[in-house]
Design a protein around this motif. Sequence first.
Motif, PDB file in Angstrom:
ATOM      1  N   UNK A  24      37.708  62.838 -58.491  1.00  0.00           N
ATOM      2  CA  UNK A  24      38.175  64.053 -57.802  1.00  0.00           C
ATOM      3  C   UNK A  24      39.406  64.620 -58.490  1.00  0.00           C
ATOM      4  N   UNK A  25      40.289  63.722 -58.865  1.00  0.00           N
ATOM      5  CA  UNK A  25      41.543  64.156 -59.487  1.00  0.00           C
ATOM      6  C   UNK A  25      41.270  64.797 -60.855  1.00  0.00           C
ATOM      7  N   UNK A  26      40.406  64.176 -61.637  1.00  0.00           N
ATOM      8  CA  UNK A  26      40.043  64.726 -62.942  1.00  0.00           C
ATOM      9  C   UNK A  26      39.352  66.078 -62.736  1.00  0.00           C
ATOM     10  N   UNK A  27      38.473  66.112 -61.754  1.00  0.00           N
ATOM     11  CA  UNK A  27      37.753  67.357 -61.454  1.00  0.00           C
ATOM     12  C   UNK A  27      38.715  68.476 -61.112  1.00  0.00           C
ATOM     13  N   UNK A  28      39.771  68.157 -60.370  1.00  0.00           N
ATOM     14  CA  UNK A  28      40.753  69.183 -59.988  1.00  0.00           C
ATOM     15  C   UNK A  28      41.455  69.740 -61.222  1.00  0.00           C
ATOM     16  N   UNK A  29      41.760  68.874 -62.178  1.00  0.00           N
ATOM     17  CA  UNK A  29      42.409  69.344 -63.416  1.00  0.00           C
ATOM     18  C   UNK A  29      41.468  70.268 -64.179  1.00  0.00           C
ATOM     19  N   UNK A  30      40.205  69.908 -64.165  1.00  0.00           N
ATOM     20  CA  UNK A  30      39.210  70.731 -64.858  1.00  0.00           C
ATOM     21  C   UNK A  30      39.079  72.089 -64.163  1.00  0.00           C
ATOM     22  N   UNK A  31      39.056  72.040 -62.828  1.00  0.00           N
ATOM     23  CA  UNK A  31      38.937  73.298 -62.080  1.00  0.00           C
ATOM     24  C   UNK A  31      40.163  74.181 -62.255  1.00  0.00           C
ATOM     25  N   UNK A  32      41.308  73.541 -62.537  1.00  0.00           N
ATOM     26  CA  UNK A  32      42.514  74.332 -62.796  1.00  0.00           C
ATOM     27  C   UNK A  32      42.466  74.964 -64.186  1.00  0.00           C
ATOM     28  N   UNK A  33      41.405  74.666 -64.934  1.00  0.00           N
ATOM     29  CA  UNK A  33      41.214  75.328 -66.216  1.00  0.00           C
ATOM     30  C   UNK A  33      41.531  74.494 -67.444  1.00  0.00           C
ATOM     31  N   UNK A  34      41.849  73.214 -67.239  1.00  0.00           N
ATOM     32  CA  UNK A  34      42.160  72.356 -68.384  1.00  0.00           C
ATOM     33  C   UNK A  34      40.900  71.800 -69.030  1.00  0.00           C
ATOM     34  N   UNK A  35      40.978  71.590 -70.350  1.00  0.00           N
ATOM     35  CA  UNK A  35      40.051  70.663 -70.986  1.00  0.00           C
ATOM     36  C   UNK A  35      40.643  69.284 -70.746  1.00  0.00           C
ATOM     37  N   UNK A  36      39.799  68.301 -70.401  1.00  0.00           N
ATOM     38  CA  UNK A  36      40.353  66.990 -70.061  1.00  0.00           C
ATOM     39  C   UNK A  36      39.697  65.867 -70.865  1.00  0.00           C
ATOM     40  N   UNK A  37      40.553  65.057 -71.488  1.00  0.00           N
ATOM     41  CA  UNK A  37      40.099  63.774 -72.042  1.00  0.00           C
ATOM     42  C   UNK A  37      40.660  62.710 -71.117  1.00  0.00           C
ATOM     43  N   UNK A  38      39.803  61.840 -70.590  1.00  0.00           N
ATOM     44  CA  UNK A  38      40.268  60.770 -69.707  1.00  0.00           C
ATOM     45  C   UNK A  38      40.134  59.440 -70.441  1.00  0.00           C
ATOM     46  N   UNK A  39      41.167  58.630 -70.349  1.00  0.00           N
ATOM     47  CA  UNK A  39      41.109  57.278 -70.916  1.00  0.00           C
ATOM     48  C   UNK A  39      41.200  56.302 -69.748  1.00  0.00           C
ATOM     49  N   UNK A  40      40.319  55.307 -69.723  1.00  0.00           N
ATOM     50  CA  UNK A  40      40.368  54.345 -68.613  1.00  0.00           C
ATOM     51  C   UNK A  40      40.607  52.926 -69.105  1.00  0.00           C
TER      52      UNK A  40
END
Length: 417
Positions: A24-40
Amino acid sequence: MGLIVQKYGGTSVRDMERIRQVARRVGAAREAGHDVIVVVSAMAGETNKLVGWALELTDLPDEREYDLLLSSGERITSALLAIALQTLGHPAQSFTGRQAGIITDFAHGRARIARITGERIREALGQGKVAVVAGFQGISEKSDVSTLGRGGSDTSAVALAAAFQAGLCEIFTDVDGVYTTDPNIVPEARKLDRISYEEMLELASLGAKVLQTRSVELAKKYNVPLMVRSSFNENPGTLVTKEESQMEDVVVAGIAYNKDEAKISVLGIPDRPGVAKRIFRTLADARILVDMIIQNIGKDGLADLTFTVSKEDRPRAAKIMEQLKEDLGIQEIQVDENIVKVAIVGVGMRSHTGVAAQMFETLADAGINIEMISTSEIKVSCVIDAKYFELAVRELHRAFQLEKEQAYHEKKTPLKS
Ligand code: ASP
Ligand code: MG
C-alpha cells in the motif's frame, strides 16, 4: 515527480499482513507520481534461520553455497511483494540481484558492488512498473551469487539510488529514525531531524544498527540523501545528508557504544623498532581487524601495548599473541572481555573546545575509570569496565543535554562573527 528508492527491512516484511501494508505504501508513492524501485530484506529472522541450518551441517560452509543459501531470503520477499502490489492493481516485477544487474567482486559474504547495469529495471520502469529488487545480493563476474555482508540490503538500496540518480533513498525500518542514543538505555533519547554522513558513519561503525556502515559510505560518496523512517507510522524520520554549516552548532549529535570488543594487553615488550610491525602485521595477515591501539612510553627498555579486537576475533588474536610471546620476548599477555567502548560523536567538535574534557569530567564524577581513550576529528571514545556502560551512556546524555531540542535552526549565533 522523480524516481525514489524505498528499502524495507526485515520487520517491515515479516508476514503477509506487513507485506500488504508495504505494498500500500509503495502504491501510494507511485500514485503520487513517482517511479519507484523497492529493495527488500528477508523476513525478520529468516537469514539467521538459514545461517543456522548451514551451521548444523558444518562449522565452515563453502562460501559459494553459503551465499546462494543466504540470498534466498530476499528473493522470497521480493516475489511476495511484487504479487502483493499486483493484487492491489499496481504493475510490478521482482528481480534477483543478478536480474537487476548488480555486479560485485568475488569476496563471498562481504562482496562489494563494482557496478550496476540495471537494464531490466530500466525496462520495467519504462513500462510503468514498480521494480522490486531482492536486497543484500549481486552476482560476481563468474556468475556466482554473492552477498554484501549482514545488513547489506541498505547498501543495495543506496547503490541503486546512486546508479539511477534517485532524488531520495528512503530506508524503512521499525524505529522512527536515528536517535541521540539507544532509547532502551536512555528513555529521554531524542530522534534527530537530520544528521551528517560523517556523524552517521561514526555511529554506524560503533554499532548503531539502523544502517549498514558501507551504505553510509556509499551515500556520502555519491551524495545520496537518505531518509531513515518507520514503516509502521507516517512520522517524518531522520534525514542523513551532507554536512551543513549549522550542524556545527551542535557539539555532540549522539552517543554510541560498542559491547562487541575485547582488550588485549601486551606487557613488557622490548622497546625497539619492528616489534609493533611484527604484531600488527601478523594480526592483519590473519584478517583480524584491530580497532584502538595505545602504547605507553618505554621504560627500562620495555613498553606496554594495548589494543582492541572484536569479541569474535579475540580467541584467534590471543592465540597469535601467545605464539609471538617467546619470539618477541613478551613478558605477559592479558585479555579482558569485560569492556565497553562509549563514544560521543558530533561535527561541532571541530570548532568547539573542551568537549573531551567534559566527557572525562562526566565519567570521573560518576566514578568510572577510563581504560583507553581515542579521538578523531568528530569523535571521542573511551573504553570502560562493561558494568558501568549504561551509567556512562546515561550520564553523558545528560551532561551534553541531548534530551533538549538543540535544533540548528533555533541556535543561529555564529561562533565567529
Ligand atoms: N537479510 C540480511 C541480513 O539479515 C540482509 C539485510 O537484511 O539487510 O543481514
Ligand atoms: Mg538492517
